[in-house]
Motif scaffolding. Structure first.
Motif, PDB file in Angstrom:
ATOM      1  N   THR A 271       1.887   1.319  -7.514  1.00  0.00           N
ATOM      2  CA  THR A 271       1.067   0.303  -6.862  1.00  0.00           C
ATOM      3  C   THR A 271      -0.403   0.546  -7.147  1.00  0.00           C
ATOM      4  O   THR A 271      -0.842   1.698  -7.257  1.00  0.00           O
ATOM      5  CB  THR A 271       1.311   0.256  -5.346  1.00  0.00           C
ATOM      6  OG1 THR A 271       0.576  -0.834  -4.771  1.00  0.00           O
ATOM      7  CG2 THR A 271       0.902   1.555  -4.666  1.00  0.00           C
TER       8      THR A 271
ATOM      9  N   ALA B  24      -3.945  -5.087  -8.538  1.00  0.00           N
ATOM     10  CA  ALA B  24      -3.723  -5.185  -7.098  1.00  0.00           C
ATOM     11  C   ALA B  24      -3.754  -6.639  -6.647  1.00  0.00           C
ATOM     12  O   ALA B  24      -2.933  -7.074  -5.823  1.00  0.00           O
ATOM     13  CB  ALA B  24      -4.783  -4.374  -6.354  1.00  0.00           C
TER      14      ALA B  24
ATOM     15  N   LYS C  64       0.814  -1.215   0.000  1.00  0.00           N
ATOM     16  CA  LYS C  64       0.000   0.000   0.000  1.00  0.00           C
ATOM     17  C   LYS C  64       0.851   1.270   0.000  1.00  0.00           C
ATOM     18  O   LYS C  64       0.369   2.333  -0.369  1.00  0.00           O
ATOM     19  CB  LYS C  64      -0.942  -0.006   1.217  1.00  0.00           C
ATOM     20  CG  LYS C  64      -2.035  -1.067   1.108  1.00  0.00           C
ATOM     21  CD  LYS C  64      -3.119  -0.880   2.151  1.00  0.00           C
ATOM     22  CE  LYS C  64      -2.654  -1.203   3.546  1.00  0.00           C
ATOM     23  NZ  LYS C  64      -3.772  -1.119   4.527  1.00  0.00           N
TER      24      LYS C  64
ATOM     25  N   VAL D 290      -2.698  -1.233  -5.171  1.00  0.00           N
ATOM     26  CA  VAL D 290      -3.362  -1.734  -3.968  1.00  0.00           C
ATOM     27  C   VAL D 290      -3.995  -0.569  -3.215  1.00  0.00           C
ATOM     28  O   VAL D 290      -3.296   0.383  -2.852  1.00  0.00           O
ATOM     29  CB  VAL D 290      -2.365  -2.483  -3.066  1.00  0.00           C
ATOM     30  CG1 VAL D 290      -3.044  -2.957  -1.787  1.00  0.00           C
ATOM     31  CG2 VAL D 290      -1.773  -3.674  -3.815  1.00  0.00           C
TER      32      VAL D 290
END
Length: 235
Positions: free
Chosen positions: A126, A159, A112, A128
Motif C-alpha cells: 500500500t 495512493a 492504510k 496510502v
C-alpha cells in the motif's frame, strides 16, 4: 613458380583457426567466413524472468459476509498498477449520503493497513500514508464530496488511485460510481470530524474553496496509477 610445402600450408592455417575461434562468440555471419555453417536455431539463454502475478493463491478460503461483516474490494499496489483484494470488513450498510463518511473512513483505514502475509507474498503493498484522514463535504461543496487531510498534489499518485478505486461503487461514491474528492478546505479545517461514529452533520463550518476533482476507476487509472493526479475532472 614453386608450390608451397605442406608444412607451409599448415603454418598458414593455424592463425586462421585461432582467429575463427576468437570470433566464435562475436557473430554468426563472421563464423560463416571461417567455414562454419550458420544455424537458425535459437540459443537457449534460460527461462524468462518471472513476473509477479498479483493474484492470491487459489487454495485460500474466500471471505464470507455475515453478522454485520461485508466482503469489500480494497485496491492495493502491485507492481506498476493497482489491483483488488477481497477483505472482510464491518461496514455501515446502504448507499445513502448519510453513510458516505463512515464508509469512506472504514475503507481508508483498510487501505492504510499493511497487506496481510498472503497478500504481501503475492506482491501487494500500500502507498496510502498512515496519517491520512478524511472528512465530509465543506459548506460550499456538493454533498457527494469528500476531503482528505493532504492536498491531492501532495498525495502519492498510487495512493490516490488506491483511494479512488476502493471508494468507487460504494456509498463513498456518487450516484454514477465516481469519487468526488479534494484536499483540505482553504482555511485548513476539515468538516465532519465527528469521530468514528460518524454522527455529525458532516459539513465544514468554514469555507472550502479549494477545488474538488471527480475521478472514475477505469482501466487507464488502474494500469497507470502514476497519472492519477491528472486523471480527474474539476468539479
Amino acid at each position: 613458380m614453386s608450390r608451397p610445402t605442406a608444412g607451409t600450408a599448415r603454418g598458414r592455417r593455424a592463425p586462421l583457426a585461432l582467429a575463427c575461434a576468437a570470433l566464435g562468440l562475436v557473430s554468426v555471419s563472421l563464423l560463416s567466413g571461417c567455414g562454419i555453417r550458420a544455424t537458425s536455431v535459437p540459443v537457449d539463454a534460460g527461462a524468462a524472468p518471472s513476473q509477479v502475478g498479483c493474484v492470491l493463491p487459489d487454495g485460500r478460503e474466500s471471505p464470507e459476509a455475515g453478522d454485520g461483516v461485508s466482503v469489500v474490494r480494497v485496491y492495493l499496489v502491485c507492481g506498476s498498477r493497482v489491483a483488488p483484494v477481497e477483505r472482510e470488513v464491518r461496514m455501515p450498510g446502504g448507499r445513502s449520503s448519510a453513510e458516505r463518511l463512515p464508509v469512506a473512513r472504514k475503507l481508508l483505514e483498510e487501505l492504510k493497513h499493511q497487506p496481510h502475509a498472503m497478500e504481501e507474498s503475492a506482491g501487494f503493498e500500500t502507498a496510502v500514508p498512515e496519517g491520512l484522514t478524511i472528512s465530509a463535504a465543506g459548506r460550499d461543496d456538493p454533498d457527494e464530496a469528500l476531503r482528505l487531510s493532504t492536498p491531492l498534489d501532495e498525495l502519492p499518485s498510487f495512493a490516490l488511485a488506491q483511494i479512488v478505486c476502493t471508494f468507487a461503487d460504494t456509498a463513498a461514491a456518487d450516484a454514477d460510481n465516481g469519487v468526488v474528492i479534494g484536499g483540505p478546505g482553504e482555511d485548513g479545517d476539515q468538516g465532519g470530524e465527528d469521530g468514528d461514529g460518524g454522527k455529525g452533520d458532516g459539513k465544514d463550518p468554514g469555507g472550502s474553496s479549494v477545488p474538488l476533482q471527480r475521478f472514475e476507476c477505469g482501466t487507464a487509472l488502474r494500469n497507470s496509477p502514476e497519472d492519477a493526479e491528472s486523471a480527474g475532472t474539476r468539479v
